[in-house]
Write an enzyme that holds these catalytic residues in place. Structure first.
Site, PDB file in Angstrom:
ATOM      1  N   THR A  49      22.649  64.895  20.182  1.00 30.50           N
ATOM      2  CA  THR A  49      23.915  65.620  20.096  1.00 30.50           C
ATOM      3  C   THR A  49      23.696  67.122  20.278  1.00 30.50           C
ATOM      4  O   THR A  49      24.488  67.786  20.936  1.00 30.50           O
ATOM      5  CB  THR A  49      24.615  65.318  18.758  1.00 30.50           C
ATOM      6  N   GLU A 106      28.019  60.016  21.079  1.00 26.10           N
ATOM      7  CA  GLU A 106      27.942  58.685  20.451  1.00 26.10           C
ATOM      8  C   GLU A 106      28.601  57.619  21.330  1.00 26.10           C
ATOM      9  O   GLU A 106      29.400  56.805  20.870  1.00 26.10           O
ATOM     10  CB  GLU A 106      28.622  58.706  19.068  1.00 26.10           C
TER      11      GLU A 106
END
Ligand code: ZN
Length: 195
Positions: free
Chosen positions: A22, A90
């Site tokens: 991320t 995600e």
């Protein structure tokens, strides 16, 4: 802006938990924003661990992301907002049929959008997540990130779940998972099987 080197390109950040996927996605988004591109970030709604409209990395930096259920919602937003760059964090949690996700992403690429996705390559048992499995070969830039093995300190391979819960998607605080290398993961599995 018109042409740029990442137009119609797919960039993937994958790896285990705590590997910096991320953070890498965020870094890319920041660079595209600085370069003046219209950039939108999405995050599947299932991951509401820390906060609502922000992508949160484990080191608790964050950026704004639109929460969505599935690929259709992303398509709706993008048809309206016409971004140059689309980021999906995600991605393994994104709802909708696998083929719709892949088709949707291919369609954006065809239109010249830049797509950046971040997602887990495998679940806690070492089984690949289907969406990443489909996207990896068609990507232009593939980055596999590595956490550090919690047992021996080499590059980790998988996010091992410390509890014996069998649910595939279990969101939780970092203390439920530990990154392990293949060797330590297999040792843990053997231990568990012998109990
Ligand atoms: Zn290890």
């Amino acid at each position: 802006m018109e042409l740029h080197q990442y137009k119609g390109r797919l960039i993937i950040h994958t790896g285990s938990m705590f590997s910096g996927k991320t953070s890498s996605l965020e870094k890319d988004i920041k660079r595209f924003k600085i370069a003046g591109y219209n950039t939108i970030a999405f995050k599947p709604v299932v991951d509401s661990r820390y906060s609502k409209n922000e992508i949160v990395t484990h080191d608790l930096t964050y950026m704004n992301a639109i929460l969505v259920e599935d690929i259709d919602e992303i398509i709706e937003y993008c048809d309206e907002l016409k971004p140059d760059v689309i980021a999906i964090d995600e991605v393994q949690f994104l709802g909708g049929e696998l083929k719709n996700i892949v088709n949707g992403i291919n369609e954006f690429l065809k239109r010249g959008c830049t797509i950046i996705v971040a997602g887990l390559d495998m679940d806690y048992r070492g089984k690949p997540f289907e969406v990443i499995k489909e996207l990896m070969p068609i990507s232009d830039y593939l980055h596999k990130h590595h956490a550090v093995c919690a047992k021996c300190g080499v590059d980790a391979w998988v996010s091992h779940r410390k509890s014996d819960d069998m649910e595939r998607i279990k969101l939780g605080a970092s203390d439920e998972y530990e990154p392990l290398c293949r060797k330590c993961f297999l040792e843990e599995k053997n231990k568990m099987n012998n109990i």
